[in-house]
Design a protein around this motif. Structure first.
Motif, PDB file in Angstrom:
ATOM      1  N   ASN A  27      -0.112  -3.178  -6.014  1.00  0.00           N
ATOM      2  CA  ASN A  27       1.154  -3.717  -6.462  1.00  0.00           C
ATOM      3  C   ASN A  27       1.320  -5.074  -6.426  1.00  0.00           C
ATOM      4  O   ASN A  27       1.252  -6.036  -5.473  1.00  0.00           O
ATOM      5  N   VAL A  28       1.236  -5.699  -7.837  1.00  0.00           N
ATOM      6  CA  VAL A  28       1.046  -7.181  -8.011  1.00  0.00           C
ATOM      7  C   VAL A  28       2.100  -8.005  -7.483  1.00  0.00           C
ATOM      8  O   VAL A  28       1.833  -8.962  -6.846  1.00  0.00           O
TER       9      VAL A  28
ATOM     10  N   ALA B 131      -4.360 -11.303  -9.371  1.00  0.00           N
ATOM     11  CA  ALA B 131      -4.088 -10.061  -8.625  1.00  0.00           C
ATOM     12  C   ALA B 131      -4.093  -8.893  -9.880  1.00  0.00           C
ATOM     13  O   ALA B 131      -4.876  -7.813  -9.696  1.00  0.00           O
ATOM     14  N   LYS B 132      -3.786  -9.089 -10.679  1.00  0.00           N
ATOM     15  CA  LYS B 132      -3.813  -8.334 -11.972  1.00  0.00           C
ATOM     16  C   LYS B 132      -4.908  -7.921 -12.605  1.00  0.00           C
ATOM     17  O   LYS B 132      -5.742  -6.915 -12.847  1.00  0.00           O
TER      18      LYS B 132
ATOM     19  N   CYS C 196       0.944  -1.513   0.109  1.00  0.00           N
ATOM     20  CA  CYS C 196       0.125  -0.024   0.085  1.00  0.00           C
ATOM     21  C   CYS C 196       0.860   1.339   0.003  1.00  0.00           C
ATOM     22  O   CYS C 196       0.230   2.167  -0.508  1.00  0.00           O
ATOM     23  N   ALA C 197       2.029   1.246   0.507  1.00  0.00           N
ATOM     24  CA  ALA C 197       2.582   2.632   0.920  1.00  0.00           C
ATOM     25  C   ALA C 197       2.492   3.651  -0.369  1.00  0.00           C
ATOM     26  O   ALA C 197       2.138   4.737  -0.125  1.00  0.00           O
ATOM     27  N   LYS C 198       2.960   2.944  -1.473  1.00  0.00           N
ATOM     28  CA  LYS C 198       3.297   3.974  -2.523  1.00  0.00           C
ATOM     29  C   LYS C 198       1.928   4.689  -3.070  1.00  0.00           C
ATOM     30  O   LYS C 198       1.708   5.678  -3.260  1.00  0.00           O
TER      31      LYS C 198
ATOM     32  N   ALA D 135       4.452 -11.929  -3.309  1.00  0.00           N
ATOM     33  CA  ALA D 135       5.211 -11.832  -2.166  1.00  0.00           C
ATOM     34  C   ALA D 135       4.548 -12.386  -0.880  1.00  0.00           C
ATOM     35  O   ALA D 135       5.065 -12.767  -0.092  1.00  0.00           O
ATOM     36  N   MET D 136       3.528 -11.840  -0.657  1.00  0.00           N
ATOM     37  CA  MET D 136       2.591 -12.220   0.385  1.00  0.00           C
ATOM     38  C   MET D 136       2.683 -13.874   0.566  1.00  0.00           C
ATOM     39  O   MET D 136       2.398 -14.435   1.634  1.00  0.00           O
TER      40      MET D 136
END
Lengths: 181, 181
Positions: free
Chosen positions: B168-169, B150-151, B66-68, B174-175
């Motif tokens: 961010n896919v 996700a995409k 989420c950050a970005k 990575a999760m």
């Protein structure tokens, strides 16, 4: 279930947002988050069509969207009752939110053509108001977009061309298009 | 929020399902639906990695995903705190369910090659067990499928080729892929 989830979501101020309408106003609690300063856009009103929405959902929408899949093809879906209740709650809240957006559309149109609407309101011309608010080109586009979303999100993306889809797309479009008596 | 939603969902027997694991076992209530007869598949165990999952989610997953989007591009997201909490709850439950599926995978492999696993277990060969359970080809396919989902679900289907996507896919993949310390 719906009542209890609204009770829970009211804690994070869901129903302070001007585009969220509760089904059970008596269930709401004082939020644990500070209130936000939403711009005051709508004219004071108490329009809330959730009661009718819930009735139509049970009577018309669910049988159209689910019957073929659960009862005929998959036999008794007893073990899905719990998950189905959770999905129904989310679905009803999404429908309610989308339908009540209509208030903002009506308000925007009123501000744009105030004289025209004041005249229609004074004449109590319900049909005229309805026609003045409805933009059939926009409506068609919204429904096409809805169909695309229902198809995309209800299909296995790995096998999109073969997959018949998880949901009756026409029934999803009808939820928004058809006015149930 | 998570605790209260688990309390609510326990009423419709969510945590009686062998693939659902609560984060707050003390919050659960007696279901209002009759118990179902799930087949007894897993060997008796009390493995529940939700505590660690929640820590990793807060410490690693959220900042990466989420950050970005929220902090840098959209400024302070104060007004989204409530909705974000609701989404986090759903996300944590989905991750938990998917991760605990591993128990069924392990059980199936144990049954298929019981002698091999009994020997590894007696030798306390953790690395050997890990290697015997992991099928890197299947794992790669799962992650590719996850990336596609996700995409697909994080993109406007009306404008799929142009839309940079809502999420961010790589962080989503990575999760499931990265083992957070």
């Amino acid at each position: 279930m719906l009542r209890e989830q609204e009770r829970l979501h009211s804690l994070v101020r869901r129903y302070q947002s001007p585009d969220e309408y509760p089904f059970f106003t008596d269930a709401l609690q004082k939020p644990i988050l500070q209130p936000l300063n939403y711009p005051k856009i709508l004219y004071e009103n108490d329009v809330n069509v959730n009661k009718k929405l819930k009735e139509s959902y049970i009577q018309y929408v669910l049988p159209a969207a689910c019957a073929k899949f659960d009862r005929e093809e998959r036999g008794d879906a007893q073990e899905n009752y719990g998950s189905a209740a959770v999905c129904d709650v989310n679905c009803l809240q999404a429908l309610s939110r989308r339908i009540h957006f209509g208030k903002f559309v009506a308000e925007a149109k009123f501000r744009k053509e105030t004289e025209r609407f004041v005249a229609l309101i004074k004449a109590e011309d319900r049909k005229g108001i309805d026609e003045a608010i409805t933009d059939s080109k926009v409506e068609k586009k919204v429904l096409e977009r809805l169909r695309l979303k229902a198809k995309t999100y209800g299909t296995d993306p790995d096998n999109a061309s073969q997959d018949p889809g998880k949901i009756n797309v026409d029934a999803v479009v009808a939820m928004y298009k058809v006015f149930y008596p």
